[in-house]
Design an enzyme around this catalytic site. Structure first.
Site, PDB file in Angstrom:
ATOM      1  N   LYS A  57       0.866  -1.187   0.000  1.00 29.60           N
ATOM      2  CA  LYS A  57       0.000   0.000   0.000  1.00 29.60           C
ATOM      3  C   LYS A  57       0.899   1.233   0.000  1.00 29.60           C
ATOM      4  CE  LYS A  57      -1.754   3.062   2.415  1.00 29.60           C
ATOM      5  NZ  LYS A  57      -1.815   4.186   1.452  1.00 29.60           N
ATOM      6  N   GLU A  65      10.044   1.906  10.208  1.00 34.60           N
ATOM      7  CA  GLU A  65      11.018   2.963   9.888  1.00 34.60           C
ATOM      8  C   GLU A  65      10.286   4.282  10.040  1.00 34.60           C
ATOM      9  OE1 GLU A  65      14.055   2.504   9.439  1.00 34.60           O
ATOM     10  OE2 GLU A  65      14.308   0.464   8.713  1.00 34.60           O
ATOM     11  N   CYS A 109      13.488  11.686   6.375  1.00 40.09           N
ATOM     12  CA  CYS A 109      13.502  11.212   7.771  1.00 40.09           C
ATOM     13  C   CYS A 109      14.887  11.333   8.385  1.00 40.09           C
ATOM     14  CB  CYS A 109      13.029   9.768   7.815  1.00 40.09           C
ATOM     15  SG  CYS A 109      13.922   8.726   6.662  1.00 40.09           S
ATOM     16  N   GLU A 120       9.673  16.571  14.462  1.00 41.60           N
ATOM     17  CA  GLU A 120      10.074  16.437  13.064  1.00 41.60           C
ATOM     18  C   GLU A 120       9.247  17.414  12.225  1.00 41.60           C
ATOM     19  OE1 GLU A 120       8.894  12.890  10.829  1.00 41.60           O
ATOM     20  OE2 GLU A 120      10.996  12.675  10.307  1.00 41.60           O
TER      21      GLU A 120
HETATM   22  P1  NAD Z   1       2.262   8.578   7.210  1.00 42.95           P
HETATM   23  O1  NAD Z   1       2.649   7.851   8.449  1.00 42.95           O
HETATM   24  O2  NAD Z   1       1.149   9.529   7.272  1.00 42.95           O
HETATM   25  O3  NAD Z   1       1.842   7.512   6.079  1.00 42.95           O
HETATM   26  C1  NAD Z   1       2.706   6.474   5.668  1.00 42.95           C
HETATM   27  C2  NAD Z   1       1.874   5.384   5.003  1.00 42.95           C
HETATM   28  O4  NAD Z   1       1.029   4.785   5.990  1.00 42.95           O
HETATM   29  C3  NAD Z   1       0.944   5.908   3.905  1.00 42.95           C
HETATM   30  O5  NAD Z   1       0.883   4.959   2.870  1.00 42.95           O
HETATM   31  C4  NAD Z   1      -0.386   6.005   4.630  1.00 42.95           C
HETATM   32  O6  NAD Z   1      -1.499   5.940   3.773  1.00 42.95           O
HETATM   33  C5  NAD Z   1      -0.312   4.787   5.537  1.00 42.95           C
HETATM   34  N1  NAD Z   1      -1.212   4.827   6.704  1.00 42.95           N
HETATM   35  C6  NAD Z   1      -1.742   5.923   7.302  1.00 42.95           C
HETATM   36  N2  NAD Z   1      -2.551   5.540   8.317  1.00 42.95           N
HETATM   37  C7  NAD Z   1      -2.519   4.189   8.362  1.00 42.95           C
HETATM   38  C8  NAD Z   1      -3.144   3.211   9.192  1.00 42.95           C
HETATM   39  N3  NAD Z   1      -3.951   3.551  10.181  1.00 42.95           N
HETATM   40  N4  NAD Z   1      -2.881   1.904   8.965  1.00 42.95           N
HETATM   41  C9  NAD Z   1      -2.040   1.534   7.977  1.00 42.95           C
HETATM   42  N5  NAD Z   1      -1.421   2.416   7.145  1.00 42.95           N
HETATM   43  C10 NAD Z   1      -1.660   3.726   7.342  1.00 42.95           C
HETATM   44  O7  NAD Z   1       3.591   9.238   6.652  1.00 42.95           O
HETATM   45  P2  NAD Z   1       3.773  10.196   5.400  1.00 42.95           P
HETATM   46  O8  NAD Z   1       3.199  11.517   5.751  1.00 42.95           O
HETATM   47  O9  NAD Z   1       3.309   9.502   4.167  1.00 42.95           O
HETATM   48  O10 NAD Z   1       5.382  10.295   5.318  1.00 42.95           O
HETATM   49  C11 NAD Z   1       6.135  11.144   6.117  1.00 42.95           C
HETATM   50  C12 NAD Z   1       6.641  10.413   7.363  1.00 42.95           C
HETATM   51  O11 NAD Z   1       7.374   9.258   6.996  1.00 42.95           O
HETATM   52  C13 NAD Z   1       7.604  11.256   8.190  1.00 42.95           C
HETATM   53  O12 NAD Z   1       7.264  11.194   9.550  1.00 42.95           O
HETATM   54  C14 NAD Z   1       8.947  10.595   7.966  1.00 42.95           C
HETATM   55  O13 NAD Z   1       9.874  10.739   9.000  1.00 42.95           O
HETATM   56  C15 NAD Z   1       8.580   9.178   7.758  1.00 42.95           C
HETATM   57  N6  NAD Z   1       9.633   8.500   7.002  1.00 42.95           N
HETATM   58  C16 NAD Z   1      10.468   7.618   7.645  1.00 42.95           C
HETATM   59  C17 NAD Z   1      11.501   7.013   6.946  1.00 42.95           C
HETATM   60  C18 NAD Z   1      12.441   6.024   7.590  1.00 42.95           C
HETATM   61  O14 NAD Z   1      13.074   5.276   6.859  1.00 42.95           O
HETATM   62  N7  NAD Z   1      12.577   5.988   8.888  1.00 42.95           N
HETATM   63  C19 NAD Z   1      11.682   7.302   5.603  1.00 42.95           C
HETATM   64  C20 NAD Z   1      10.835   8.209   4.989  1.00 42.95           C
HETATM   65  C21 NAD Z   1       9.799   8.785   5.696  1.00 42.95           C
END
Ligand code: NAD
Length: 471
Positions: A169, A244, A278, A378
């Site tokens: 997803k 992550e 991130c 963040e």
């Molecule tokens: P997000 O957590 O909002 O969403 C990430 C994914 O999870 C999306 O596909 C979203 O649709 C899905 N999601 C949302 N709610 C969910 C639920 N209840 N159950 C299952 N899936 C769900 O993050 P974002 O806004 O897309 O991305 C930014 C974030 O990602 C930042 O906090 C960043 O630090 C983090 N990030 C971490 C890494 C890493 O490797 N540690 C890398 C890149 C981004």
């Protein structure tokens, strides 16, 4: 306008059962560029069923067969490398320099899994026992928007290396990028059901994946808040979970650092991927008596940075992915001002001439305390906080005083000292001078930056379950 109206289940592009749509908006102009039909719970369940069925045979494939599949994926992705870069620039607004590196990282991750498989021992001895590392089952891969296809390629290639089948997803905001990578993966000709990709919302498709008893493992990249809810849900069926999550990475500038080199590196590390990274080095820790010199160099460096159209090869900072993300960054800039930090460069609002897109002025705050919101949370935009320290011990204490622990950086002329300080930092990846990536090295976070590791042998082992046989 690009209309994406298919999901990928059981080896084919199919019309989703879901009918809701999501608009795809250009971050550069805020004009409508596409629309995606979102999958629903039924689509998610169909994807899980296909992956479950495919697991029966795919989990029995030989290493040689899986190497061949990965080689086919590599070839298919490589063939459309330029299109993958172009669509990341268009849909996400990633500067072409960054998007090129991101697509290359995606290819490198596939390649590194091929290399690992060549020597990885799936059968080992432990005392008198034989230990067989078996694929854990169907894995759900859930990814964010900030390097969408990179995450899909690295997670999927690791799962395939292990013999797992997957449901994916991606972020709904990455639907055009997802469509293209799915076409590549389809062309690779893997057995049907090995990978299934469903566009949809997190609380519908994502939640169906994370609560399904047929999913054995979740690999999630995204925000800490969503990661916590996924870990909670997954616990009900004791899923294996790799998270992550977010970061607030410190970058310690040591006394001996050559500032002419270290400051441009530090600014680039803070603003990487337009700050939507991130691992961005967002807290710059500076020896107190060097502050004035550092301030001058920061101003000089930031003045040379080009913010603008991500298609231009000299652009270093593109737009924020969405209006929502732009507003979030603006709120943080305002909170820094309200809490008494001083803007050294940048500030609220959009850069002149870039009013139509989600562009942010690259901002550096000084007089920041580590307990201010801008130093603790963040931001995910081009905002760096400069914090001063008097001794190395104090610098290490400030660096570790965070709920996060994804990455850390050290700038020094003495790499031996840099390595020694690295051992004292609570972070999963620490770069001494610069910010290199190695797909064979483990990647992941301490504390609330995550659980488990991706990449390399460490990443592969998270898709495997050791089975001990004693005769
Ligand atoms: P997000 O957590 O909002 O969403 C990430 C994914 O999870 C999306 O596909 C979203 O649709 C899905 N999601 C949302 N709610 C969910 C639920 N209840 N159950 C299952 N899936 C769900 O993050 P974002 O806004 O897309 O991305 C930014 C974030 O990602 C930042 O906090 C960043 O630090 C983090 N990030 C971490 C890494 C890493 O490797 N540690 C890398 C890149 C981004």
């Amino acid at each position: 306008m690009n209309k994406i109206n298919k999901v990928y289940i059981n080896g084919q592009f199919v019309t989703p059962h879901g009918t809701d749509t999501f608009k795809l908006i250009s971050p550069v102009t805020n004009e409508l560029i596409g629309e995606v039909v979102l999958g629903d719970e039924t689509d998610a369940i169909n994807a899980i069923s296909a992956a479950k069925e495919a697991f029966k045979t795919f989990s029995k494939t030989t290493v040689a067969e899986r190497i061949q599949y990965l080689e086919k994926i590599y070839t298919a992705v490589f063939k459309r490398k330029q299109e993958l870069i172009d669509i990341m620039v268009k849909e996400y607004g990633g500067p072409v320099q960054f998007s090129t590196a991101s697509v290359q990282n995606a290819l490198d991750s596939i390649n590194s899994n091929i290399e690992i498989l060549k020597t990885f021992e799936f059968k080992r001895k432990a005392g008198n026992a034989v230990v067989i590392l078996t694929p854990v089952g169907v894995a759900a891969l859930i990814t964010p928007w900030n390097a969408s296809n990179g995450f899909i390629c690295s997670k999927l290639s690791t799962a395939i290396a292990a013999g797992c089948t997957v449901v994916i997803k991606p972020s709904e905001m990455s639907a055009m990028q997802t469509q293209l990578i799915t076409e590549c993966l389809h062309e690779a000709g893997l057995p049907k059901g090995v990978f299934n990709i469903v566009n949809g919302l997190g609380n519908i498709v994502g939640a169906t994946f994370t609560s399904s008893p047929d999913i054995a493992k979740i690999s999630f990249t995204g925000s800490t808040i969503v990661g916590k809810s996924i870990a909670g849900k997954g616990a009900e069926s004791i899923k294996r979970i790799t998270l992550e999550l977010g970061g607030k990475s410190p970058n310690i500038l040591l006394e001996d650092a050559n500032l002419e080199e270290a400051i441009p590196v530090s600014i680039a590390a803070g603003f990487m991927n337009s700050g939507q990274a991130c691992i961005a080095a967002t807290r710059l820790l500076v020896p107190e008596h060097k502050l004035e010199e550092v301030k001058l160099l920061i101003k000089e460096t930031v003045a040379k940075i080009k913010v603008g159209n991500p298609q231009d090869t000299d652009t270093q900072i593109g737009p924020m992915v969405s209006v929502k993300q732009y507003n979030r960054v603006q709120q943080y800039i305002q909170s820094g001002i309200d809490e008494g930090a001083e803007i050294l460069t940048g500030g609220p609002g959009k850069p002149e001439g870039l009013e139509s897109g989600n562009f942010v002025r690259p901002t550096v705050f000084v007089n920041v305390h580590n307990d201010m919101q801008i130093a603790r949370e963040e931001i995910f935009g081009p905002v760096i906080s400069v914090i001063t320290y008097k001794t190395i011990d104090e610098a290490v204490e400030i660096a570790n005083d965070t709920i996060y622990g994804l990455a850390a950086y050290i700038q020094t002329a003495d790499v031996v000292k840099g390595e020694e300080i690295a051992t004292r930092l609570e972070a999963g990846r620490i770069a001494v001078n610069g910010f290199k990536h190695d797909p064979l090295a483990p990647f992941g976070g301490f504390k609330q930056s995550g659980i488990g590791r991706e990449y390399g042998v460490y990443g592969l082992e998270t898709y495997l379950e050791p089975k001990t046989i004693l005769i």
